[in-house]
Design an enzyme around this catalytic site. Structure first.
Site, PDB file in Angstrom:
ATOM      1  N   GLY A  29      -2.974  -4.571 -34.833  1.00 54.32           N
ATOM      2  CA  GLY A  29      -1.780  -5.061 -34.974  1.00 54.32           C
ATOM      3  C   GLY A  29      -0.807  -5.436 -33.636  1.00 54.32           C
ATOM      4  O   GLY A  29      -0.976  -4.488 -32.699  1.00 54.32           O
ATOM      5  N   LEU A  32       1.068  -2.401 -32.387  1.00 48.98           N
ATOM      6  CA  LEU A  32       0.030  -1.117 -32.042  1.00 48.98           C
ATOM      7  C   LEU A  32      -0.611  -1.301 -30.868  1.00 48.98           C
ATOM      8  O   LEU A  32      -0.776  -0.325 -30.356  1.00 48.98           O
ATOM      9  CB  LEU A  32      -0.874  -0.965 -33.549  1.00 48.98           C
ATOM     10  CG  LEU A  32      -1.809   0.307 -33.462  1.00 48.98           C
ATOM     11  CD1 LEU A  32      -3.229  -0.380 -32.867  1.00 48.98           C
ATOM     12  CD2 LEU A  32      -1.394   1.410 -32.979  1.00 48.98           C
ATOM     13  N   TYR A  87      -6.865  -7.566 -42.516  1.00 52.60           N
ATOM     14  CA  TYR A  87      -7.280  -9.038 -42.344  1.00 52.60           C
ATOM     15  C   TYR A  87      -8.989  -9.054 -41.925  1.00 52.60           C
ATOM     16  O   TYR A  87      -9.411  -8.182 -41.644  1.00 52.60           O
ATOM     17  CB  TYR A  87      -6.517  -9.580 -41.229  1.00 52.60           C
ATOM     18  CG  TYR A  87      -6.689  -9.131 -39.796  1.00 52.60           C
ATOM     19  CD1 TYR A  87      -5.859  -8.050 -39.268  1.00 52.60           C
ATOM     20  CD2 TYR A  87      -7.865  -9.537 -38.766  1.00 52.60           C
ATOM     21  CE1 TYR A  87      -5.874  -7.528 -38.055  1.00 52.60           C
ATOM     22  CE2 TYR A  87      -7.636  -8.987 -37.586  1.00 52.60           C
ATOM     23  CZ  TYR A  87      -6.707  -7.986 -37.190  1.00 52.60           C
ATOM     24  OH  TYR A  87      -7.016  -7.471 -36.061  1.00 52.60           O
ATOM     25  N   TRP A 101      -4.666 -10.180 -45.993  1.00 47.22           N
ATOM     26  CA  TRP A 101      -3.972  -9.515 -47.332  1.00 47.22           C
ATOM     27  C   TRP A 101      -3.212  -8.780 -46.956  1.00 47.22           C
ATOM     28  O   TRP A 101      -3.181  -7.412 -46.295  1.00 47.22           O
ATOM     29  CB  TRP A 101      -5.088  -8.840 -48.157  1.00 47.22           C
ATOM     30  CG  TRP A 101      -6.309  -9.932 -48.701  1.00 47.22           C
ATOM     31  CD1 TRP A 101      -6.291 -10.072 -50.144  1.00 47.22           C
ATOM     32  CD2 TRP A 101      -7.352 -10.153 -48.061  1.00 47.22           C
ATOM     33  NE1 TRP A 101      -7.548 -10.959 -50.028  1.00 47.22           N
ATOM     34  CE2 TRP A 101      -7.974 -11.145 -48.849  1.00 47.22           C
ATOM     35  CE3 TRP A 101      -7.939 -10.406 -46.506  1.00 47.22           C
ATOM     36  CZ2 TRP A 101      -9.359 -11.594 -48.732  1.00 47.22           C
ATOM     37  CZ3 TRP A 101      -9.158 -10.765 -46.423  1.00 47.22           C
ATOM     38  CH2 TRP A 101      -9.933 -11.606 -47.406  1.00 47.22           C
ATOM     39  N   LYS A 224       5.331 -15.313 -20.616  1.00 47.52           N
ATOM     40  CA  LYS A 224       3.587 -15.489 -20.536  1.00 47.52           C
ATOM     41  C   LYS A 224       3.221 -16.773 -20.704  1.00 47.52           C
ATOM     42  O   LYS A 224       4.047 -17.534 -21.558  1.00 47.52           O
ATOM     43  CB  LYS A 224       3.137 -14.425 -21.785  1.00 47.52           C
ATOM     44  CG  LYS A 224       3.508 -12.930 -21.517  1.00 47.52           C
ATOM     45  CD  LYS A 224       3.257 -11.968 -22.562  1.00 47.52           C
ATOM     46  CE  LYS A 224       4.375 -12.180 -23.567  1.00 47.52           C
ATOM     47  NZ  LYS A 224       4.006 -11.414 -24.814  1.00 47.52           N
ATOM     48  N   ALA A 255      -4.304 -10.410 -25.467  1.00 46.10           N
ATOM     49  CA  ALA A 255      -3.703 -10.874 -24.242  1.00 46.10           C
ATOM     50  C   ALA A 255      -2.178 -10.389 -23.939  1.00 46.10           C
ATOM     51  O   ALA A 255      -1.923  -9.837 -23.178  1.00 46.10           O
ATOM     52  CB  ALA A 255      -3.962 -12.197 -23.854  1.00 46.10           C
ATOM     53  N   ASP A 257      -0.041  -8.625 -25.899  1.00 45.04           N
ATOM     54  CA  ASP A 257       0.041  -7.460 -26.135  1.00 45.04           C
ATOM     55  C   ASP A 257      -0.118  -6.532 -25.016  1.00 45.04           C
ATOM     56  O   ASP A 257       0.737  -5.751 -24.924  1.00 45.04           O
ATOM     57  CB  ASP A 257      -0.697  -6.840 -27.575  1.00 45.04           C
ATOM     58  CG  ASP A 257      -0.567  -7.804 -28.725  1.00 45.04           C
ATOM     59  OD1 ASP A 257       0.454  -8.679 -28.762  1.00 45.04           O
ATOM     60  OD2 ASP A 257      -1.270  -7.927 -29.560  1.00 45.04           O
TER      61      ASP A 257
HETATM   62  P1  ADP Z   1      -0.258 -14.480 -25.970  1.00 44.24           P
HETATM   63  O1  ADP Z   1      -1.370 -13.413 -26.167  1.00 44.24           O
HETATM   64  O2  ADP Z   1       1.150 -13.730 -26.460  1.00 44.24           O
HETATM   65  O3  ADP Z   1      -0.525 -15.889 -26.683  1.00 44.24           O
HETATM   66  P2  ADP Z   1      -0.761 -15.596 -23.551  1.00 44.24           P
HETATM   67  O4  ADP Z   1      -1.755 -16.440 -23.981  1.00 44.24           O
HETATM   68  O5  ADP Z   1       0.383 -16.440 -22.841  1.00 44.24           O
HETATM   69  O6  ADP Z   1      -0.179 -14.537 -24.634  1.00 44.24           O
HETATM   70  O7  ADP Z   1      -1.442 -14.336 -22.369  1.00 44.24           O
HETATM   71  C1  ADP Z   1      -0.607 -13.537 -21.895  1.00 44.24           C
HETATM   72  C2  ADP Z   1      -1.119 -13.137 -20.266  1.00 44.24           C
HETATM   73  O8  ADP Z   1      -2.322 -13.028 -20.567  1.00 44.24           O
HETATM   74  C3  ADP Z   1      -0.902 -14.451 -19.460  1.00 44.24           C
HETATM   75  O9  ADP Z   1       0.548 -14.520 -19.048  1.00 44.24           O
HETATM   76  C4  ADP Z   1      -1.921 -14.013 -18.435  1.00 44.24           C
HETATM   77  O10 ADP Z   1      -1.476 -13.080 -17.616  1.00 44.24           O
HETATM   78  C5  ADP Z   1      -2.939 -13.453 -19.231  1.00 44.24           C
HETATM   79  N1  ADP Z   1      -3.829 -14.380 -19.636  1.00 44.24           N
HETATM   80  C6  ADP Z   1      -4.005 -15.035 -20.869  1.00 44.24           C
HETATM   81  N2  ADP Z   1      -5.059 -16.018 -20.646  1.00 44.24           N
HETATM   82  C7  ADP Z   1      -5.587 -16.028 -19.249  1.00 44.24           C
HETATM   83  C8  ADP Z   1      -6.498 -16.955 -18.796  1.00 44.24           C
HETATM   84  N3  ADP Z   1      -7.276 -17.751 -19.494  1.00 44.24           N
HETATM   85  N4  ADP Z   1      -6.603 -16.522 -17.443  1.00 44.24           N
HETATM   86  C9  ADP Z   1      -6.079 -15.670 -16.700  1.00 44.24           C
HETATM   87  N5  ADP Z   1      -5.054 -15.271 -17.466  1.00 44.24           N
HETATM   88  C10 ADP Z   1      -4.644 -15.053 -18.681  1.00 44.24           C
END
Ligand code: ADP
Length: 297
Positions: A29, A32, A87, A101, A224, A255, A257
């Site tokens: 989650g 979490l 899930y 769910w 992000k 990513a 989180d």
């Molecule tokens: P969320 O998971 O909330 O959608 P993001 O996709 O924006 O967040 O990714 C969060 C962070 O993870 C980014 O700001 C970056 O630092 C890292 N990140 C995510 N995807 C990549 C990628 N393809 N290459 C490099 N860093 C990434």
């Protein structure tokens, strides 16, 4: 020593294992995940997870899972006639598809008990919650949650919010945007993801996302942005940093989180803002090179 309280919903995850029709059960989650990474990254922090669960065996297993991970369970509320949300991940032509769910999820009535939330926040230094925490609350729960957050802020707590926009959890996109805006206006630190914000708030770029949350009063906003540039504003200073380049992305689950945990542990550990963002993107980089939400980094 920082006391970090993350508030939200932890669900059962059922993930397919190979082609055998077998599933592996795990717990995950958004809030979490951030608590879990914060715990690993900052062993000297006290990390608590505030949520509600049932009295059933799977709820017990979740509480044991938190304890085993070193996450405090003093603020896991037990409620009757509810259990954990669940899930299931199914693969369709190689793409992961999520079915949920969560109608009987205990976490949906966590905020009905206002005094419980106030207790959970009482000794915290940093309080963390998300747009998902807010979205899943039933009845007057959203008001009660924001009321407790507002009181905590008045009492000097630092409030951190990840907008985590999930339109499927709200009646309308408009309702989602209104509540997320209210929550962000109570927060010192806001950690949105530009993609989602552009889609639902119409931000033309990451700067627009940053400026919108700064205008609501946040002193720190870090936007992000997947592999894109990370724009921030902190105590009036603006800047941009590049995330680490990742050529071998395996799974981008968590990513954002894990980025949040990397940022918060560095930032409240007194790192300079750009150092904290670098630390955050390095954590996320390692996480997206592994499989699943909780990667042993
Ligand atoms: P969320 O998971 O909330 O959608 P993001 O996709 O924006 O967040 O990714 C969060 C962070 O993870 C980014 O700001 C970056 O630092 C890292 N990140 C995510 N995807 C990549 C990628 N393809 N290459 C490099 N860093 C990434």
């Amino acid at each position: 020593m920082t006391r970090f309280v993350s508030i939200g919903e932890c669900m059962v995850e059922m993930a397919p294992q190979g082609k055998s029709g077998q599933y592996a059960m795990a717990f995950a989650g958004d809030t979490l995940n951030t608590a879990w990474y914060a715990r690993r990254l900052s062993p000297d922090w006290v990390v608590e997870y505030a949520t509600a669960v049932g009295y059933d065996p799977v709820s017990d297993q979740m509480v044991d899972f938190l304890s085993d991970a070193g996450i405090g369970t003093d603020f896991v509320r037990r409620v009757d006639d509810r259990t954990l949300g669940l899930y299931l991940i199914a693969l369709r032509q190689g793409e992961r598809h999520f079915s949920y769910w969560r109608g009987q999820s205990a976490a949906r009535i966590m905020a009905q008990d206002g005094p419980f939330l106030l207790r959970a926040m009482h000794d915290a230094d940093v309080i963390y919650f998300s747009g998902i925490t807010l979205a899943v609350q039933e009845g007057s729960g959203r008001d009660k949650l924001l009321d407790a957050v507002a009181r905590a802020r008045t009492r000097g707590k630092t409030i951190v919010f990840d907008s985590n926009l999930r339109p499927g959890l709200w009646d309308t996109p408009r309702q989602m945007c209104d509540w997320v805006t209210k929550a962000a206006a109570l927060s010192h630190v806001v950690l949105p993801s530009h993609d989602d914000e552009a889609r639902h708030f119409g931000d033309k770029d990451a700067l627009a996302t940053r400026d919108r949350y700064v205008a609501l009063g946040a002193s720190t906003v870090v936007v992000k942005n997947g592999p894109g540039l990370i724009h921030y504003q902190h105590d009036g200073a603006r800047g941009v940093t590049e995330p680490a380049v990742v050529s071998d992305v395996v799974d981008t689950t968590a990513a954002g989180d894990s980025f949040n945990a990397g940022f918060l542990t560095a930032h409240f550990g007194a790192a300079e803002i750009e150092q904290a963002i670098h630390a955050a993107s390095n954590v996320a980089r390692r996480v997206i090179q592994g499989r699943g939400a909780l990667v042993a980094i």
